[in-house]
Design a protein around this motif. Structure first.
Motif, short mmCIF file in Angstrom:
data_model
loop_
_atom_site.label_atom_id
_atom_site.label_comp_id
_atom_site.label_asym_id
_atom_site.label_seq_id
_atom_site.Cartn_x
_atom_site.Cartn_y
_atom_site.Cartn_z
N HIS A 377 -2.00 94.40 44.82
CA HIS A 377 -2.54 95.38 43.88
C HIS A 377 -2.78 94.82 42.48
O HIS A 377 -3.23 95.57 41.61
N TYR A 378 -2.50 93.57 42.24
CA TYR A 378 -2.71 93.02 40.91
C TYR A 378 -2.88 91.51 40.99
O TYR A 378 -2.56 90.88 42.00
N GLU A 380 -2.10 88.15 38.28
CA GLU A 380 -1.36 87.86 37.05
C GLU A 380 -1.45 86.37 36.73
O GLU A 380 -1.44 85.54 37.64
N GLY A 412 -4.90 96.71 32.07
CA GLY A 412 -3.84 95.78 32.40
C GLY A 412 -2.74 95.71 31.35
O GLY A 412 -2.70 96.49 30.39
N ARG A 429 -1.37 90.72 33.21
CA ARG A 429 -1.43 91.27 34.56
C ARG A 429 -2.55 92.31 34.61
O ARG A 429 -2.57 93.26 33.82
N PRO A 431 -4.63 95.04 37.13
CA PRO A 431 -4.63 95.73 38.44
C PRO A 431 -5.94 95.50 39.16
O PRO A 431 -7.00 95.40 38.56
#
Length: 436
Positions: A377-378, A380, A412, A429, A431
């Motif tokens: 889901h993300y 980073e 983010g 980070r 999303p």
């Protein structure tokens, strides 16, 4: 939801607590035309009556035409002062029925009174005052009819007009009384209902027009906001491209100048880095210009050359600037980084690029660590170094501002600042679900 009572629903239909008010209207040609048409219709109706009505039952013409003017003249203000117009017409109607019945008793007189009540319900701005006015007029009309029947004027006319005995179920007086009451109630209620319905349609049209205006204003604001965001995006791209490559070019040119006499091979490598960085800068500038030119409908094609996560390796290897960069890409499955949407991948790339540029320009660190994590889901990135700030090289802060703006654009998170153990840390980070 609480069910409304009948009085509450009637009040809502009438608009007793509605904030909307019809704009104040000025007397114009339409009002003059309506007034003249009604006056002419009353006069024509009166002259037609004279053709078959007994002469002794007619009043003198000056009185009759004076009453016609008294009845029709208030219609000039039926939209500007609707409640005053309705009361004035009703008062004139009562006077006409009492002094010259032939002026107001016929169909045209009834239509004129209907028009006055309709205009009051259609144009009244104070809805509570409207309800009170129409209720007062209706009660006054019924009381006037009751008084008329009580003194026997109307019933005497009816009985006198009979040639023989009545053949109805009820007596002439009772039949005429019920008929007169029903006619007046239906006339007033119909005018009130039709006028209120017209007012509600006008209110709905006004609300739709206000919504259309608001949507147009919001559309204009969104367009301006989109222009501003696009300008900020261009500014970030220019800053990241120019700042990074100019910084690399400056460092390599300085290294080449120092090694030119004693270490020609090292100077040649440094000049090669200058040439490579310059070409890369030109290529990215061309890609940015292509994106701008392609904004009219070829955005996807124009961004194909935009840097992605796969190009981060080029930022961390093959650099002869004295900064050693350890790079690690963490993926749940092989190739997951290639599935990251292009806008998110570009933001991750620019973040790493800007952070490493800041390390080279503003830190004493000789090494840095770059980690990119791709999750479900993300995505980073984290850039760490163990150096100290170089005095006098604080910069403008636009690079960090660009990082924060990119993260905010993707909803983010950003963490930028010194590490408790020394050095500097940049973590961003973004999303993936918000961006897909």
């Amino acid at each position: 939801m609480v069910e409304q009572s009948l009085p509450e629903r009637f009040g809502a239909w009438l608009g007793l607590d509605d904030d909307w008010q019809r704009p104040v209207q000025h007397v114009d040609r339409r009002d003059v035309a309506v007034t003249l048409v009604m006056a002419a219709a009353l006069a024509l109706n009166l002259e037609l009556l004279r053709g078959y009505y007994p002469a002794e039952a007619m009043e003198p013409r000056p009185l009759e035409y004076g009453l016609i003017v008294l009845l029709a003249l208030p219609l000039l203000w039926r939209r500007r002062l609707p409640l005053v117009c309705a009361m004035a017409v009703f008062a004139a109607f009562v006077v006409a029925r009492s002094t010259a019945d032939e002026v107001a008793a016929q169909l045209v007189g009834q239509v004129l009174l209907f028009l006055a009540v309709f205009s009051a319900a259609c144009w009244a701005r104070n809805r509570r005052a409207l309800a009170a006015t129409v209720t007062g007029i209706l009660l006054a009309d019924l009381l006037w009819l009751t008084w008329d029947f009580a003194v026997g004027l109307s019933t005497e006319h009816i009985i006198a007009s009979l040639d023989g005995p009545a053949r109805g179920l009820l007596s002439p007086a009772v039949s005429y009384g019920i008929y007169a009451y029903l006619i007046n109630i239906v006339f007033f209620v119909s005018a009130f209902v039709f006028g209120t319905s017209a007012w509600r349609r006008a209110r709905q049209q006004a609300k739709l027009a206000a919504q259309a205006t608001q949507l147009a204003r919001q559309s204009e604001q969104l367009r301006d906001q989109a222009i501003i965001e696009e300008r900020l995006r261009i500014a970030r791209e220019l800053h990241d491209v120019v700042a990074h490559h100019v910084s690399v070019t400056g460092v390599q040119a300085a290294a080449a100048r120092r090694a030119l006499d004693r270490r020609p091979d090292q100077a040649a490598r440094a000049l090669g880095m200058v040439e490579e960085s310059s070409r890369e800068a030109i290529g990215q500038m061309r890609g940015l210009l292509g994106a701008l030119r392609g904004a009219a409908g070829h955005e996807d094609d124009s961004r194909q050359a935009s840097p992605t996560i796969a190009q981060i390796t080029g930022l961390t290897t093959g650099r002869a600037d004295g900064l050693r960069v350890d790079y690690e890409l963490l993926e749940p499955t092989p190739g997951a980084a290639t599935q990251v949407p292009l806008p998110v991948a570009l933001s991750i790339y620019r973040t790493v690029e800007e952070a490493l540029t800041n390390v080279r320009r503003h830190s004493t660190a000789r090494s840095a660590q770059v980690v990119v994590r791709v999750a479900e889901h993300y995505v980073e990135t984290e850039i760490l170094d163990a150096g100290r700030p170089v005095p006098g090289t604080s910069g403008t802060g636009l690079g960090q501002l660009g990082m924060r703006e990119r993260a905010a654009h993707h909803h983010g998170e950003v963490e930028i600042g010194p590490r408790p153990t020394g050095g500097y840390r940049v973590r961003v980070r973004l999303p993936l679900m918000e961006s897909q």
